[in-house]
Write a protein that holds these residues in place. Structure first.
Motif, short mmCIF file in Angstrom:
data_model
loop_
_atom_site.label_atom_id
_atom_site.label_comp_id
_atom_site.label_asym_id
_atom_site.label_seq_id
_atom_site.Cartn_x
_atom_site.Cartn_y
_atom_site.Cartn_z
N GLY A 243 37.67 27.43 16.99
CA GLY A 243 36.56 27.48 17.94
C GLY A 243 36.87 26.87 19.29
N SER A 244 38.15 26.56 19.56
CA SER A 244 38.45 25.97 20.86
C SER A 244 38.93 27.03 21.85
CB SER A 244 39.47 24.85 20.71
OG SER A 244 40.63 25.32 20.10
N GLY A 245 38.98 28.27 21.45
CA GLY A 245 39.25 29.33 22.42
C GLY A 245 40.69 29.77 22.54
N LYS A 246 41.50 29.63 21.48
CA LYS A 246 42.90 30.07 21.53
C LYS A 246 43.01 31.56 21.77
CE LYS A 246 43.80 28.67 17.39
NZ LYS A 246 42.62 27.85 17.09
N THR A 247 42.24 32.30 20.98
CA THR A 247 42.38 33.74 21.03
C THR A 247 41.88 34.30 22.36
OG1 THR A 247 42.14 33.71 18.66
CG2 THR A 247 41.93 35.84 19.74
N VAL A 248 40.79 33.73 22.85
CA VAL A 248 40.27 34.18 24.14
C VAL A 248 41.31 33.94 25.23
CG1 VAL A 248 38.45 33.82 25.86
CG2 VAL A 248 37.91 33.73 23.43
N LEU A 249 41.95 32.78 25.16
CA LEU A 249 42.98 32.43 26.13
C LEU A 249 44.12 33.45 26.07
CD1 LEU A 249 43.39 30.12 28.10
CD2 LEU A 249 44.68 28.92 26.37
N GLN A 250 44.54 33.80 24.86
CA GLN A 250 45.61 34.78 24.69
C GLN A 250 45.19 36.14 25.25
OE1 GLN A 250 48.63 33.96 23.86
NE2 GLN A 250 48.89 33.66 21.69
N GLN A 251 43.92 36.50 24.99
CA GLN A 251 43.45 37.80 25.47
C GLN A 251 43.46 37.86 26.99
OE1 GLN A 251 39.70 38.37 23.52
NE2 GLN A 251 40.61 39.46 21.78
N LEU A 252 43.02 36.75 27.63
CA LEU A 252 43.01 36.73 29.09
C LEU A 252 44.44 36.81 29.62
CD1 LEU A 252 40.27 34.04 29.75
CD2 LEU A 252 40.15 36.45 30.33
N THR A 253 45.35 36.08 28.97
CA THR A 253 46.74 36.10 29.41
C THR A 253 47.31 37.50 29.28
OG1 THR A 253 46.87 33.91 28.45
CG2 THR A 253 48.92 34.87 29.18
N SER A 254 46.99 38.17 28.18
CA SER A 254 47.56 39.51 27.99
C SER A 254 47.07 40.47 29.06
CB SER A 254 47.23 40.02 26.59
OG SER A 254 45.84 40.21 26.46
N ARG A 255 45.89 40.19 29.61
CA ARG A 255 45.37 41.08 30.64
C ARG A 255 45.98 40.81 32.01
NH1 ARG A 255 38.92 41.24 29.21
NH2 ARG A 255 39.32 41.69 27.03
N TYR A 256 46.11 39.52 32.33
CA TYR A 256 46.40 39.19 33.72
C TYR A 256 47.83 38.74 34.02
CZ TYR A 256 41.44 39.66 34.20
OH TYR A 256 40.18 40.17 34.19
N ALA A 257 48.58 38.40 33.00
CA ALA A 257 49.91 37.85 33.27
C ALA A 257 50.75 38.87 34.04
CB ALA A 257 50.59 37.49 31.96
N GLU A 258 51.53 38.37 35.00
CA GLU A 258 52.34 39.25 35.82
C GLU A 258 53.66 39.55 35.12
OE1 GLU A 258 52.49 37.78 39.82
OE2 GLU A 258 50.46 38.53 40.19
N VAL A 259 53.60 40.48 34.20
CA VAL A 259 54.80 40.92 33.48
C VAL A 259 54.71 42.44 33.37
CG1 VAL A 259 55.21 38.84 32.14
CG2 VAL A 259 53.64 40.56 31.29
N ASP A 260 55.83 43.05 32.96
CA ASP A 260 55.80 44.50 32.83
C ASP A 260 55.15 44.93 31.52
OD1 ASP A 260 57.22 44.89 35.25
OD2 ASP A 260 59.02 44.19 34.22
#
Lengths: 584, 431
Positions: A243-260
């Motif tokens: 409940g501390s938001g790990k998965t949400v954090l991962q989801q946001l990263t997968s959307r916005y991270a500057e990678v190919d």
């Protein structure tokens, strides 16, 4: 070829099956249990005398002593080639949409479909000529896949220098048609196809050298990029209680991270969360490419109710696909959620093997397995001189939210950035709930180091003052301390916290981060303020906070952005007596 | 037809070992003893040695007793005939009705392909404002009710069973006190809900191994109905007893325990059950509400801890009410935006004011002077506790929201609630 080696089941306990055979056995080879019409995949994980101990990737219900097992002589492998992007696989690289077409609502055991459809044709363009010399991993040409040039490479397992005997003309080829023939130094001829296969537990190392990660990977999350950055080719972990938001954090990263390319390995977690990714990614547009996010994503789903052994292999499948794209000179990000479930799968198997348990019954090799997994990340110089990177970020779900447990500790030893989530922060609705007081990173941020240090310092100061207030109350502390506390809280509130529901605030570019951080540093953190009293100080920071909130949700360099900036400067200018700036 | 084996070579705990051949893993056998016939399940095959867990317990089994293998894994009868009936974990009737053998289905079936799930989007109305308004339950959600012994968690489940707007209720009772079982039966009968309910009951007096079957049986039947398009709510109580059953068996089987004696695979075992919650793409749904009592009120105990990582939020039942702080339905955002325009406003405002009320209460106990604002809060808090939080309250969502506005208007001025002006204009009750 010689007749298939066979054996017979002699023991079954959970998903561990022991097979007796008169033949030789290869460690980690794949075998199939023949159960009526079904063929169940398993992997040899220990050999004792003439007995192979295997972990079965399926439910073992109904299996009987004496049933036949076929050994394949092949290590557990994945297919690598065009068609991976946008796919959704399970831990054994079964394409789940095709499985659904064939089997309906449920995952039928023993159904293994081709990861990449053989018959699909791809437009091949050669870049090399017959007679040229090549080495493993070198590019022979490419096919267009979604928005990328998908390079077709010399199979990674070939040794030494090879001569191209012939190479296909530009045109359409399917995955079964050879596109080149190569001759090795022993004059043996190898055919090359658009796809190749690779054992998942062996790192792909067809590159010249591995370099030290340096360049930051921008995740567009301010707290991460500015204070606890991740480097391209680096490793980081996110432990946190439920409940501390790990998965949400991962989801946001997968959307916005500057990678190919992003590879998502949903490992032993809730199906509901995986479904959200599966269903929303095809509809979300990647701001950098203008194409759906799913076109640069490969998703590996092995939810908690799917077979345990496949959970472990899913992580390796994902990292192998990630390495494959790195070989093309791309920047790849692998997000594994959660590595604890993978460790638990190891623990279950270790228990069935009756190995001597380590701490909390995890096997003794837990640390080395985790280490060798994260070590597959890195920036590499390819044979043609170009660079590719693979960054790995894994979440950890520690039992009871206690970071002292073995998986968290083993992970912390090998990663270079630690983003620790705390229940207190998430309960206080401070998102992302990464606790700045316990987290760390060994990578360099794109923010000026002096400014970053000042940021850390003010957070620590603020924390100390909060502790003091708890004991002696607000009245008991000096105004200077109180201002320090307010500065820290302000910095946390307007910079570290980010509103994931605000279309602007949810992702902040590196440029904007640099600008805002410098602004806060120069105008708020550094100057010494003089207030008449604590109430005045509080009011000042409250109104500043209000303004900043609006600033955070105004588009970068828009008219609104500039207006709010002016207003903020005015508040700072007008309402205080500004002392001379103290140099850092 | 099936061969009888009479050579029991070992009895330890509730696990017996016989020598037999051609036996399938997880197959079911019947053990005939002086006391009667009990079912048993194969849990390990080692050469000729077959280990079985005996659901009725091993007490009184003689090494000379007969074991007859049925040649298939656990099966249970499903379908409309089950409605209104009460069974034990292995599907034997506990009421006076006939035993059923039609439409047999396997239990503990394969997992759902994630592709065939949809993102949850339908609310389950329970008539309990603390759930409907503040933490809406969503179809296909899996939510535990964390509680401690002595709290009225079974009363809460019974209320939900009576009031929930859903097609079918399946109650799985594990280690249920006999009184509680009778309470469930009588309450549902009284309110006419028995006809849409199916009970699978294991009482505290029954051998603990038998309770291991209850979640699987309940969920297998639920799945069968869901595939036929029904919306099923599965109520499980108490999952801590189920975990203790697992613990007992794994220790008997000499498995290395991981944490406080629980087996290393407790996460997987719990997930295999909870993940049966699903909203099928093109069929019905299964929603799970499961009580987990926390030994020593400790949420870091392995059972609630592992549960928390699996489920989509949790309800805390404390001091006879669903505690608004700490309780969380992670999926509520998916549904509460499209119920009524003021739903989220009421939810946020009332909870914030209730938090202030709690602070005021603290101040009051420390002997501070109560300001006018404090007195307003105290009045509000008491009304909120009595008219919203009490488990006795049964209100539709609409009525609960209206009541929310009524309470706010009676206790505060619109400005004091910090509700957006447009909302106030539309909903604030005119005097």
């Amino acid at each position: 070829m010689a007749a298939k080696r066979k054996g017979k089941i002699v023991k079954i306990s959970g998903n561990m099956v022991i097979v007796e055979t008169g033949d030789f056995i290869v460690q980690n080879e794949v075998a199939y249990i023949i159960h009526g019409q079904e063929r169940l995949k398993c992997e040899v994980i220990r050999i004792r005398g003439n007995k192979a101990e295997t972990q079965v990737f399926e439910n073992t219900a109904g299996l009987k002593i004496g049933e036949e097992v076929e050994f394949t002589d092949e290590l557990l492998s994945v297919e690598l080639g065009p068609g991976l992007l946008g796919q959704i696989f399970d831990g054994l690289q079964n394409p789940l949409p095709s499985v659904a077409e064939q089997c309906g609502f449920f995952l039928k055991r023993g159904v293994y479909l081709k990861a990449l459809p053989d018959e699909k044709e791809w437009d091949f363009r050669p870049s090399r000529k017959a007679g040229e010399k090549v080495r493993a991993g070198e590019k022979l040409g490419f096919v267009p896949e979604k928005i990328f040039q998908h390079y077709i490479m010399v199979p990674f397992g070939l040794k030494g220098s090879l001569e191209i005997i012939n190479i296909a003309e530009p045109g359409k080829y399917n995955l079964r048609q050879p596109i080149a023939k190569l001759k090795d130094q022993e004059a043996k001829v190898h055919e090359v196809f658009l796809k190749q296969s690779w054992p998942i537990k062996v790192p792909i190392q067809a590159y010249t050298e591995k370099l030290k990660p340096g360049e930051p990977l921008v995740t567009k999350m301010r707290l991460i990029d500015s204070l606890f950055p991740v480097a391209r080719g680096g490793t980081y972990c996110i432990p946190g209680p439920f409940g501390s938001g790990k998965t949400v954090l991962q989801q946001l990263t997968s959307r916005y991270a500057e990678v190919d390319i992003v590879i998502i390995a949903a490992c032993g977690e809730r199906a509901g969360e995986a479904v959200e990714t599966l269903k929303t990614f095809p509809e979300l547009i990647d701001p950098r490419t203008g194409r759906p996010l799913s076109e640069r994503t490969v998703i590996m789903v092995n939810t908690s109710s799917m077979p345990v052994a496949a959970r472990e292999s899913g992580v390796y499948t994902a990292v192998t696909i990630a390495e494959y794209y790195r070989q093309m000179g791309l920047n790849v990000l692998l997000l594994a959620d959660s590595t604890s479930r993978w460790a638990q799968a190891m623990r279950e198997m270790s228990g069935r093997l009756e190995e001597i348990p380590g701490e909390e019954a995890f096997p003794a090799y837990l640390e080395s397995r985790i280490a060798s997994f994260y070590e597959r990340a890195g920036v590499v110089r390819l044979n043609d001189g170009s660079l590719g990177s693979l960054t790995i970020g894994g979440t950890v779900s520690p039992a009871g939210g206690n970071f002292e447990e073995p998986v968290t500790q083993a992970t912390l030893k090998v990663v270079s950035a630690f983003h620790g989530l705390s229940r207190e922060r998430s309960d206080a609705r401070r998102y992302p709930a990464i606790d700045p007081l316990i987290s760390w990173s060994k990578y360099k941020s794109f923010i000026d180091e002096i400014q970053v240090n000042r940021g850390h310092e003010i957070l620590r100061k603020s924390y100390e003052v909060i502790q003091m207030i708890k004991v002696i109350g607000e009245e008991g502390i000096s105004l200077a301390d109180f201002i320090g506390y307010l500065k820290g809280e302000f910095f946390d509130f307007v910079y570290l916290q980010q509103n994931a529901y605000d279309p602007v605030d949810e992702a902040t570019s590196a440029e904007r981060q640099k600008y805002i951080f410098a602004f806060i540093y120069n105008n708020i953190l550094e100057p010494q303020f003089a207030f008449e009293g604590k109430e005045k100080a509080r009011q000042f920071f409250q109104s500043l906070r209000q303004q900043f909130r609006g600033w955070n949700s105004s588009a970068w360099e828009s008219k609104e952005f500039k207006e709010i900036e002016k207003e903020i400067s005015a508040i700072i200018e007008e309402s205080l007596v500004k002392q001379e700036k103290v140099s850092a | 037809m099936h061969k009888l084996y009479t050579h029991i070579i070992q009895i330890a705990g509730d696990v017996i070992t016989v020598e037999a051949e051609d036996i399938g893993y997880t197959d079911i056998a019947e053990v005939t003893t002086k006391q009667g016939i009990s079912l048993a399940q194969v849990i390990r095959l080692d050469g000729k040695k077959v280990s079985l867990q005996v659901f009725a317990g091993s007490r009184g089994i003689s090494t000379g007793d007969k074991v007859r293998f049925l040649g298939h894994p656990m099966q249970i009868s499903s379908g409309d005939d089950l409605l209104g009936r009460i069974f034990n974990g292995s599907g034997q009737p506990l009421d006076k009705g006939p035993a059923l053998s039609q439409n047999l289905i396997g239990i503990g079936g394969p997992p759902v392909n994630p592709i065939k799930r949809i993102i949850p989007n339908k609310m389950v109305h329970t008539g309990i404002p603390m759930i409907d308004v503040f933490n809406s339950l969503v179809e296909s959600q899996k939510l535990p009710i964390f509680s401690i012994a002595g709290e009225p968690y079974n009363e809460l489940l019974a209320r939900i069973a009576i009031q929930a707007k859903i097609d079918i209720i399946i109650l799985g009772g594990m280690g249920l006190k006999y009184d509680d079982y009778l309470f469930f039966r009588d309450t549902l009968e009284e309110h006419g809900s028995l006809a849409r309910s199916i009970f699978f009951i294991h009482t505290a007096a029954d051998p603990i191994v038998e309770c291991l079957l209850v979640p699987d049986t309940s969920l297998a039947v639920a799945e069968d109905f869901a595939l036929k398009g029904k919306r099923v709510l599965v109520l499980l109580t108490d999952m801590t007893n189920f975990c203790d059953g697992l613990k007992e068996i794994s220790i008997t089987m000499e498995q290395v325990p991981s944490n406080r004696g629980y087996p290393g695979d407790i996460y997987t075992q719990l997930a295999a059950r909870y993940e049966k919650a699903v909203d099928f793409d093109g069929a019905g749904s299964i929603t799970i509400l499961a009580v987990s009592t926390m030994p020593g009120d400790d949420v870091t105990h392995p059972v609630p801890d592992n549960t928390g990582y699996i489920t989509e939020g949790q309800f805390y039942l404390k001091n006879k009410v669903i505690e608004p702080f700490g309780s969380l339905s992670r999926l509520k955002q998916l549904v509460n935006g499209k119920t009524r325009a003021d739903h989220r406003t009421i939810m946020d405002t009332m909870i914030q004011l209730f938090a202030s009320y709690r602070e005021t209460l603290e101040k009051q106990t420390m002997g501070f002077v109560m300001s006018a604002w404090d007195r307003k809060l105290l009045h509000y808090g008491r009304r909120f506790e009595k008219e919203m939080m009490s488990l006795e309250v049964n209100l539709s969502l609409e009525k609960a929201l209206d009541l929310g506005w009524e309470i706010l208007a009676e206790c505060f001025n619109p400005e004091e609630t910090a509700i957006k002006k447009s909302m106030v204009e539309e909903y604030w009750p005119k005097k």
